[in-house]
Scaffold this active site. Sequence first.
Site, PDB file in Angstrom:
ATOM      1  N   HIS A  19       0.841  -1.201   0.000  1.00 23.29           N
ATOM      2  CA  HIS A  19       0.000   0.000   0.000  1.00 23.29           C
ATOM      3  C   HIS A  19       0.882   1.260   0.000  1.00 23.29           C
ATOM      4  CE1 HIS A  19      -4.483   0.333   0.774  1.00 23.29           C
ATOM      5  NE2 HIS A  19      -4.173   1.606   0.726  1.00 23.29           N
ATOM      6  N   VAL A  48       7.778   2.553  -6.817  1.00 24.78           N
ATOM      7  CA  VAL A  48       8.257   2.698  -8.201  1.00 24.78           C
ATOM      8  C   VAL A  48       8.386   4.187  -8.532  1.00 24.78           C
ATOM      9  CG1 VAL A  48       7.656   2.304 -10.634  1.00 24.78           C
ATOM     10  CG2 VAL A  48       7.267   0.498  -8.922  1.00 24.78           C
TER      11      VAL A  48
HETATM   12  C1  LIG Z   1      -3.153   8.649  -1.153  1.00 25.27           C
HETATM   13  C2  LIG Z   1      -3.222   7.185  -1.420  1.00 25.27           C
HETATM   14  C3  LIG Z   1      -4.467   6.579  -1.454  1.00 25.27           C
HETATM   15  C4  LIG Z   1      -4.549   5.215  -1.727  1.00 25.27           C
HETATM   16  N1  LIG Z   1      -5.787   4.647  -1.832  1.00 25.27           N
HETATM   17  C5  LIG Z   1      -5.882   3.339  -2.141  1.00 25.27           C
HETATM   18  C6  LIG Z   1      -7.155   2.758  -2.345  1.00 25.27           C
HETATM   19  O1  LIG Z   1      -8.169   3.416  -2.290  1.00 25.27           O
HETATM   20  N2  LIG Z   1      -7.181   1.423  -2.598  1.00 25.27           N
HETATM   21  C7  LIG Z   1      -6.055   0.658  -2.677  1.00 25.27           C
HETATM   22  O2  LIG Z   1      -6.145  -0.550  -2.907  1.00 25.27           O
HETATM   23  N3  LIG Z   1      -4.842   1.212  -2.543  1.00 25.27           N
HETATM   24  C8  LIG Z   1      -4.734   2.525  -2.293  1.00 25.27           C
HETATM   25  N4  LIG Z   1      -3.503   3.087  -2.183  1.00 25.27           N
HETATM   26  C9  LIG Z   1      -2.296   2.278  -2.417  1.00 25.27           C
HETATM   27  C10 LIG Z   1      -1.930   2.300  -3.903  1.00 25.27           C
HETATM   28  O3  LIG Z   1      -2.854   1.582  -4.664  1.00 25.27           O
HETATM   29  C11 LIG Z   1      -0.563   1.673  -4.147  1.00 25.27           C
HETATM   30  O4  LIG Z   1      -0.500   0.416  -3.527  1.00 25.27           O
HETATM   31  C12 LIG Z   1       0.584   2.556  -3.663  1.00 25.27           C
HETATM   32  O5  LIG Z   1       0.330   3.908  -3.937  1.00 25.27           O
HETATM   33  C13 LIG Z   1       1.868   2.115  -4.340  1.00 25.27           C
HETATM   34  O6  LIG Z   1       2.955   2.808  -3.849  1.00 25.27           O
HETATM   35  P1  LIG Z   1       3.580   4.097  -4.588  1.00 25.27           P
HETATM   36  O7  LIG Z   1       2.656   5.223  -4.280  1.00 25.27           O
HETATM   37  O8  LIG Z   1       4.901   4.236  -3.937  1.00 25.27           O
HETATM   38  O9  LIG Z   1       3.646   3.804  -6.062  1.00 25.27           O
HETATM   39  C14 LIG Z   1      -3.376   4.455  -1.940  1.00 25.27           C
HETATM   40  C15 LIG Z   1      -2.142   5.087  -1.930  1.00 25.27           C
HETATM   41  C16 LIG Z   1      -2.056   6.443  -1.702  1.00 25.27           C
HETATM   42  C17 LIG Z   1      -0.704   7.102  -1.749  1.00 25.27           C
END
Ligand SMILES: Cc1cc2nc3c(=O)[nH]c(=O)nc-3n(C[C@H](O)[C@H](O)[C@H](O)COP(=O)(O)O)c2cc1C
Length: 377
Positions: free
Chosen positions: A275, A309
């Site tokens: 996440h 990434v």
């Molecule tokens: C602000 C924010 C909100 C996110 N909301 C969700 C979401 O609603 N559902 C989910 O499965 N992952 C969510 N994620 C995780 C992203 O899908 C993903 O796993 C993550 O951003 C990957 O890491 P990176 O930002 O370093 O590329 C969220 C991430 C961020 C930064």
Amino acid sequence: MRLERAASIDDLRLMARRRIPRFAFDLVDGGAENERNMRRNSQAFQEVELTPRYMVDVSAIDTRARLFGKTYDLPFGMAPIGMLNAFWPNADLTLARLCAKENVPYVASSAASTTLEELAEAADGNGWFQLYVSSDDTVTEGLIARAEAAGYDTMVVTADVPAAGKRDRDIRNQLAVPFRITPEVLLHLALNPRWSLETLRHGKPNVANYADLLQSATSYADVQKTLITPGFTWDALERLRDRWKGKLLVKGILHPQDAVSCADMGCDGIVVSNHGGRQVAFGPPTIEALPAIADAVTGKIGIAIDSGVRRGADVLRAKALGADFVFAGRAFAYGVGAGGTPGGQRAMDILKLELVRALGQLGAASFEGVGSSALAR
Ligand SMILES: Cc1cc2nc3c(=O)[nH]c(=O)nc-3n(C[C@H](O)[C@H](O)[C@H](O)COP(=O)(O)O)c2cc1C
């Protein structure tokens, strides 16, 4: 600074930071507790070395990736991000359209600030739907039925939310539900007039798919009850597998045994993810978790990875260690935060350019051809 002068995703992040009020910037930029896991995610990618190889004809480089019977033009797509319009107005639709244009997957979050129907249309066949399983079965079923009706053929079930992440920056910024205009917030709005005006123009961002349910929310606890499921178990996943006829991926896998269980249950794929370091500070970076997972399930199930990434070469590092596909979340968010639609495009172009250059240096004419032999030994 003009967008063309942004050489890297980190440059776009700095540009975004200058245009966005701190409480909104931190919402996306921050991670769990002291952010150790978040920092380690991108550091660990950097530590994976690949050995350049030369005297290979790389005059035509093929960046396409085939996944679940579909060919995408690039081997990376947009990870689901909830409430992204709070970071930059209209960010959801901007990125869904960008992914359609570039022919890469766009994963629409359950918690997006735009409805899943609008995002399906904007992503134009490239949309995947990400599901947060609610404690209330009727809420979950309602979302699945809507996703089906909107034409999504791929669903990503997020497993890593048995509890909310504890994000220290959000606590310090005193983010409250419903949103309160405090003197400090007013100051930040005044310091970031472009964001404030655009936000006024587009209206207050909300969690669009749950708008009715959350209208009466008076605390974070209310929101969490809708979005977070401490009771989500393997049995419940099995029921989802029976219910959803399309491709099903489980996101948030970090342990090889969990990956094997997903494969045994007939899931089509997993996303190795923490996440983006937003759930815990103590966990491993995903690129370090990947090899054992790939050993356990390669050939049985599709393997995607996200979290950390920031460079085109990261996509190849992941491929060399066993991933079929890669997602980025913040990288695209920073782009849109730095410059709206052209900023999102700039993030895409930076990652694409870095990917193509890295493939050339590796003596790899295609993304699909990159394997473990690219790893430095
Ligand atoms: C602000 C924010 C909100 C996110 N909301 C969700 C979401 O609603 N559902 C989910 O499965 N992952 C969510 N994620 C995780 C992203 O899908 C993903 O796993 C993550 O951003 C990957 O890491 P990176 O930002 O370093 O590329 C969220 C991430 C961020 C930064």
